[in-house]
Design a protein around this motif. Structure first.
Motif, PDB file in Angstrom:
ATOM      1  N   GLN A   1       0.807  -1.214   0.000  1.00  0.00           N
ATOM      2  CA  GLN A   1       0.000   0.000   0.000  1.00  0.00           C
ATOM      3  C   GLN A   1       0.848   1.274   0.000  1.00  0.00           C
ATOM      4  O   GLN A   1       0.326   2.353  -0.297  1.00  0.00           O
ATOM      5  CB  GLN A   1      -0.940   0.018   1.209  1.00  0.00           C
ATOM      6  CG  GLN A   1      -1.969  -1.105   1.225  1.00  0.00           C
ATOM      7  CD  GLN A   1      -3.001  -0.988   0.103  1.00  0.00           C
ATOM      8  OE1 GLN A   1      -3.040  -0.014  -0.644  1.00  0.00           O
ATOM      9  NE2 GLN A   1      -3.844  -1.999  -0.019  1.00  0.00           N
ATOM     10  N   LEU A   2       2.125   1.164   0.323  1.00  0.00           N
ATOM     11  CA  LEU A   2       2.991   2.335   0.378  1.00  0.00           C
ATOM     12  C   LEU A   2       2.938   3.144  -0.913  1.00  0.00           C
ATOM     13  O   LEU A   2       2.956   4.374  -0.892  1.00  0.00           O
ATOM     14  CB  LEU A   2       4.436   1.893   0.661  1.00  0.00           C
ATOM     15  CG  LEU A   2       5.521   2.966   0.534  1.00  0.00           C
ATOM     16  CD1 LEU A   2       5.308   4.078   1.561  1.00  0.00           C
ATOM     17  CD2 LEU A   2       6.903   2.340   0.690  1.00  0.00           C
ATOM     18  N   PHE A   3       2.889   2.449  -2.046  1.00  0.00           N
ATOM     19  CA  PHE A   3       2.942   3.122  -3.343  1.00  0.00           C
ATOM     20  C   PHE A   3       1.544   3.418  -3.901  1.00  0.00           C
ATOM     21  O   PHE A   3       1.415   3.820  -5.048  1.00  0.00           O
ATOM     22  CB  PHE A   3       3.739   2.268  -4.327  1.00  0.00           C
ATOM     23  CG  PHE A   3       5.157   2.053  -3.888  1.00  0.00           C
ATOM     24  CD1 PHE A   3       6.137   2.977  -4.193  1.00  0.00           C
ATOM     25  CD2 PHE A   3       5.499   0.948  -3.126  1.00  0.00           C
ATOM     26  CE1 PHE A   3       7.448   2.797  -3.773  1.00  0.00           C
ATOM     27  CE2 PHE A   3       6.809   0.754  -2.696  1.00  0.00           C
ATOM     28  CZ  PHE A   3       7.781   1.685  -3.009  1.00  0.00           C
ATOM     29  N   LYS A   4       0.543   3.212  -3.075  1.00  0.00           N
ATOM     30  CA  LYS A   4      -0.837   3.414  -3.509  1.00  0.00           C
ATOM     31  C   LYS A   4      -1.467   4.539  -2.694  1.00  0.00           C
ATOM     32  O   LYS A   4      -0.779   5.197  -1.911  1.00  0.00           O
ATOM     33  CB  LYS A   4      -1.592   2.091  -3.416  1.00  0.00           C
ATOM     34  CG  LYS A   4      -0.960   1.019  -4.321  1.00  0.00           C
ATOM     35  CD  LYS A   4      -1.491  -0.362  -4.068  1.00  0.00           C
ATOM     36  CE  LYS A   4      -0.839  -1.376  -5.017  1.00  0.00           C
ATOM     37  NZ  LYS A   4       0.636  -1.478  -4.848  1.00  0.00           N
ATOM     38  N   ILE A   5      -2.745   4.784  -2.874  1.00  0.00           N
ATOM     39  CA  ILE A   5      -3.391   5.926  -2.234  1.00  0.00           C
ATOM     40  C   ILE A   5      -3.208   5.939  -0.711  1.00  0.00           C
ATOM     41  O   ILE A   5      -2.887   6.987  -0.141  1.00  0.00           O
ATOM     42  CB  ILE A   5      -4.892   5.972  -2.593  1.00  0.00           C
ATOM     43  CG1 ILE A   5      -5.072   6.083  -4.119  1.00  0.00           C
ATOM     44  CG2 ILE A   5      -5.576   7.145  -1.901  1.00  0.00           C
ATOM     45  CD1 ILE A   5      -4.519   7.332  -4.748  1.00  0.00           C
ATOM     46  N   PRO A   6      -3.362   4.815  -0.004  1.00  0.00           N
ATOM     47  CA  PRO A   6      -3.182   4.865   1.451  1.00  0.00           C
ATOM     48  C   PRO A   6      -1.789   5.313   1.875  1.00  0.00           C
ATOM     49  O   PRO A   6      -1.615   5.837   2.982  1.00  0.00           O
ATOM     50  CB  PRO A   6      -3.456   3.416   1.892  1.00  0.00           C
ATOM     51  CG  PRO A   6      -4.339   2.857   0.827  1.00  0.00           C
ATOM     52  CD  PRO A   6      -3.836   3.479  -0.439  1.00  0.00           C
ATOM     53  N   GLY A   7      -0.794   5.118   1.024  1.00  0.00           N
ATOM     54  CA  GLY A   7       0.578   5.450   1.380  1.00  0.00           C
ATOM     55  C   GLY A   7       1.000   6.861   1.041  1.00  0.00           C
ATOM     56  O   GLY A   7       2.170   7.231   1.242  1.00  0.00           O
ATOM     57  N   LYS A   8       0.086   7.680   0.545  1.00  0.00           N
ATOM     58  CA  LYS A   8       0.442   9.061   0.220  1.00  0.00           C
ATOM     59  C   LYS A   8       0.862   9.811   1.483  1.00  0.00           C
ATOM     60  O   LYS A   8       0.179   9.766   2.500  1.00  0.00           O
ATOM     61  CB  LYS A   8      -0.740   9.777  -0.441  1.00  0.00           C
ATOM     62  CG  LYS A   8      -1.076   9.286  -1.837  1.00  0.00           C
ATOM     63  CD  LYS A   8      -2.340   9.923  -2.407  1.00  0.00           C
ATOM     64  CE  LYS A   8      -2.180  11.393  -2.690  1.00  0.00           C
ATOM     65  NZ  LYS A   8      -3.334  11.928  -3.485  1.00  0.00           N
ATOM     66  N   LEU A   9       1.998  10.513   1.388  1.00  0.00           N
ATOM     67  CA  LEU A   9       2.501  11.346   2.482  1.00  0.00           C
ATOM     68  C   LEU A   9       2.535  10.590   3.812  1.00  0.00           C
ATOM     69  O   LEU A   9       2.102  11.095   4.848  1.00  0.00           O
ATOM     70  CB  LEU A   9       1.672  12.625   2.619  1.00  0.00           C
ATOM     71  CG  LEU A   9       1.745  13.628   1.457  1.00  0.00           C
ATOM     72  CD1 LEU A   9       0.948  14.875   1.780  1.00  0.00           C
ATOM     73  CD2 LEU A   9       3.184  13.978   1.116  1.00  0.00           C
ATOM     74  N   SER A  10       3.071   9.391   3.773  1.00  0.00           N
ATOM     75  CA  SER A  10       3.194   8.596   4.993  1.00  0.00           C
ATOM     76  C   SER A  10       4.386   9.100   5.811  1.00  0.00           C
ATOM     77  O   SER A  10       5.146   9.983   5.378  1.00  0.00           O
ATOM     78  CB  SER A  10       3.395   7.125   4.647  1.00  0.00           C
ATOM     79  OG  SER A  10       4.703   6.916   4.122  1.00  0.00           O
ATOM     80  N   ASN A  11       4.582   8.510   6.971  1.00  0.00           N
ATOM     81  CA  ASN A  11       5.723   8.865   7.818  1.00  0.00           C
ATOM     82  C   ASN A  11       7.045   8.381   7.241  1.00  0.00           C
ATOM     83  O   ASN A  11       8.101   8.660   7.805  1.00  0.00           O
ATOM     84  CB  ASN A  11       5.538   8.290   9.223  1.00  0.00           C
ATOM     85  CG  ASN A  11       4.427   8.973   9.992  1.00  0.00           C
ATOM     86  OD1 ASN A  11       3.846   9.958   9.540  1.00  0.00           O
ATOM     87  ND2 ASN A  11       4.103   8.441  11.160  1.00  0.00           N
ATOM     88  N   GLU A  12       6.993   7.655   6.133  1.00  0.00           N
ATOM     89  CA  GLU A  12       8.207   7.225   5.444  1.00  0.00           C
ATOM     90  C   GLU A  12       8.679   8.244   4.419  1.00  0.00           C
ATOM     91  O   GLU A  12       9.815   8.203   3.956  1.00  0.00           O
ATOM     92  CB  GLU A  12       7.960   5.876   4.753  1.00  0.00           C
ATOM     93  CG  GLU A  12       9.181   5.294   4.084  1.00  0.00           C
ATOM     94  CD  GLU A  12       8.984   3.872   3.591  1.00  0.00           C
ATOM     95  OE1 GLU A  12       9.786   3.406   2.770  1.00  0.00           O
ATOM     96  OE2 GLU A  12       8.028   3.209   4.056  1.00  0.00           O
ATOM     97  N   SER A  13       7.822   9.172   4.072  1.00  0.00           N
ATOM     98  CA  SER A  13       8.088  10.082   2.959  1.00  0.00           C
ATOM     99  C   SER A  13       8.961  11.261   3.375  1.00  0.00           C
ATOM    100  O   SER A  13       8.642  11.990   4.312  1.00  0.00           O
ATOM    101  CB  SER A  13       6.773  10.604   2.379  1.00  0.00           C
ATOM    102  OG  SER A  13       7.023  11.574   1.379  1.00  0.00           O
ATOM    103  N   LEU A  14      10.041  11.462   2.633  1.00  0.00           N
ATOM    104  CA  LEU A  14      10.868  12.650   2.799  1.00  0.00           C
ATOM    105  C   LEU A  14      10.673  13.627   1.648  1.00  0.00           C
ATOM    106  O   LEU A  14      10.962  14.811   1.795  1.00  0.00           O
ATOM    107  CB  LEU A  14      12.335  12.264   2.915  1.00  0.00           C
ATOM    108  CG  LEU A  14      12.673  11.589   4.249  1.00  0.00           C
ATOM    109  CD1 LEU A  14      13.181  10.192   4.049  1.00  0.00           C
ATOM    110  CD2 LEU A  14      13.652  12.422   5.050  1.00  0.00           C
TER     111      LEU A  14
END
Length: 487
Positions: free
Chosen positions: A262-275
């Protein structure tokens, strides 16, 4: 959150950017979004973010240019051009390092133009911010101005990072009036980026991008540290890499998104992994204006499938990388990285069997399930973002730097492995980390190619690669014709 994203990107739609120069013949473009400097009210500090907002809009479009993605992706051993045999055949020449056949390739020239447009617009945005600075006096406004300028500097530096990765020695343009700039060395470009990142680190917010309330997802101090670390990695400054990545890790602000799929899909947008990621939106509406990539998703979508899971059929993972995944027992990352034809995805989308001569596998990291798309939207990948800098990369850079400087990289490496449901490593070697990078970052931003270059493996792994000749693309002939200093 949508309103914030709108604030960042809608400038691309309405065409409002504060620019102080006109068309520049060097890059042979005519900026289509210009608000002349004499029409800007620099005394109104409430408008001070406008040049920054406009730059994000331009950068999101140019960084997601589909043909640039082709140039980025095809030189490693994890991706081939896909498509039918003779469609955009120049990408195959890129893959085979037959650079003499691509000097006039339209995509090479358009990529150069697009990335340098980001640089020019950034230069103009900095001039606009200097004009605003003349009319502000409070500490709060001065801090904002410095922070906004740092955002611009980051975007400009990232554009130069991409340009120098493509072409090596290139012009370092800080004066938009210079129509025939000379080339700077790759080393000087990288030193400039590092200095710019130090300025950014000192002035950008100390938070995750998704913590920003003024502009959600805009870059922060940690975005700059991540870009600094990548440049240090390419320069083989491993102590510097360890220091930069330690600062990100020790901040305690970042974590891997728990679901790689899901990281690369809609739920993963602007997650805590994103820099840093390129942001797009359909505003939650079934029709009307939307902010979307420059066909980055569609270019890599499966051919012959009905909408919305339908694309042009380019960018196919190689059998080489698929075998590598299989040999490691990869399941979590394989299900995400490879979109197979003739099968149904875990999200329930049936991918049609491949037509004769077409790929049987596509880039799964460009796939957005139809069930996650806004009803009525049919463009492949609509409303999804493009991930650029991720915390997983930071962890793996940290592990490599620790090992190369005589330390132990197990802790950072194993955080990444656990999400992939792989067993921990004890006493991890450099090759363990490089293999992990290949699995974690497959199909992303040419990471595999650049890893092979910096570890001096390209000439033994990539057929046709010649050390000292194949690292960089030739400067487009059109640009040499415009500027003899580029010969």
């Amino acid at each position: 959150m949508q309103k914030i994203i709108y604030k960042i990107n809608m400038a691309l739609v309405v065409g409002v950017i504060l620019l102080t120069t006109s068309c520049n013949k060097y890059i042979d473009i005519s900026p289509e979004v210009i608000l002349p400097a004499d029409q800007a009210d620099y005394t109104d500090s409430t408008q001070m973010y406008m040049p920054v907002s406009g730059l994000y809009g331009i950068a999101n479009n140019k960084f997601s240019f589909w043909a640039a993605q082709g140039l980025i992706a095809v030189r490693g051993d994890d991706m081939t051009k896909g498509g039918s045999e003779n469609d955009q055949v120049e990408f195959r020449y890129c893959n085979e390092f037959q650079y003499d056949k691509i000097k006039t390739f339209w995509a090479l020239n358009a990529t150069w133009q697009g990335l340098y447009k980001v640089v020019y617009v950034a230069d103009d945005a900095l001039l606009a911010l200097k004009e605003y600075a003349k009319y502000i006096s409070t500490a709060t406004e001065i801090k904002k101005n410095n922070s906004y300028a740092a955002e611009v500097r980051f975007i400009r530096a990232y554009a130069l990072f991409r340009i120098s990765n493509f072409w090596g020695d290139v012009p370092l343009i800080l004066n938009t009036q210079d129509l025939t700039p000379k080339k700077a060395s790759l080393a000087d470009i990288r030193k400039f980026i590092l200095a710019e990142m130090d300025t950014c680190i000192a002035n950008l917010p100390d938070m995750r991008p998704n913590e920003r309330t003024d502009a959600a997802g805009a870059v922060t101090k940690y975005s700059a540290l991540a870009l600094k670390a990548k440049v240090q990695l390419y320069m083989q400054d491993y102590e510097g890499v360890a220091s930069s990545t330690d600062q990100i890790i020790n901040s305690g602000k970042f974590e891997l998104y728990n679901d790689f799929y899901q990281l690369f899909k809609i739920p993963g947008k602007l997650s805590n992994e994103s820099l840093y990621e390129l942001q797009f939106t359909d505003f939650g509406t079934s029709s009307g204006n939307m902010i979307e990539s420059d066909a980055w998703f569609g270019f890599q979508g499966p051919s012959g499938n009905p909408d919305p899971i339908s694309g042009w059929g380019f960018m196919s993972p190689t059998q080489n990388v698929r075998s590598f995944f299989a040999g490691r027992g990869e399941t979590v990352r394989a299900n995400t990285t490879f979109l197979l034809t003739g099968q149904t995805t875990p999200s329930g989308d049936a991918i049609a069997a491949a037509a004769a001569g077409m790929p049987t596998c596509y880039n799964g990291k460009a796939y957005t399930p139809s069930s996650q798309m806004t009803a009525g939207r049919t463009n492949y990948g609509a409303n999804n973002n493009i991930r650029v800098l991720r915390y997983a990369d930071v962890l793996l850079m940290n592990a490599e730097a620790k090992i190369r400087t005589g330390g132990n990289g197990d802790e950072s490496l194993n955080v990444v492995r656990r999400r992939a449901m792989l067993a921990d490593k004890t006493g991890a070697t450099l090759q363990d980390v490089l293999d992990e990078r290949r699995a974690e970052l497959a199909n992303e931003w040419g990471e595999r190619f650049f890893d092979l270059i910096r570890t001096n493996q390209a000439q033994t792994v990539l057929p046709g690669f010649v050390k000292g000749q194949s690292e960089f693309y030739p400067i487009p002939q059109r640009q040499i014709d415009l500027n003899p200093n580029l010969k």
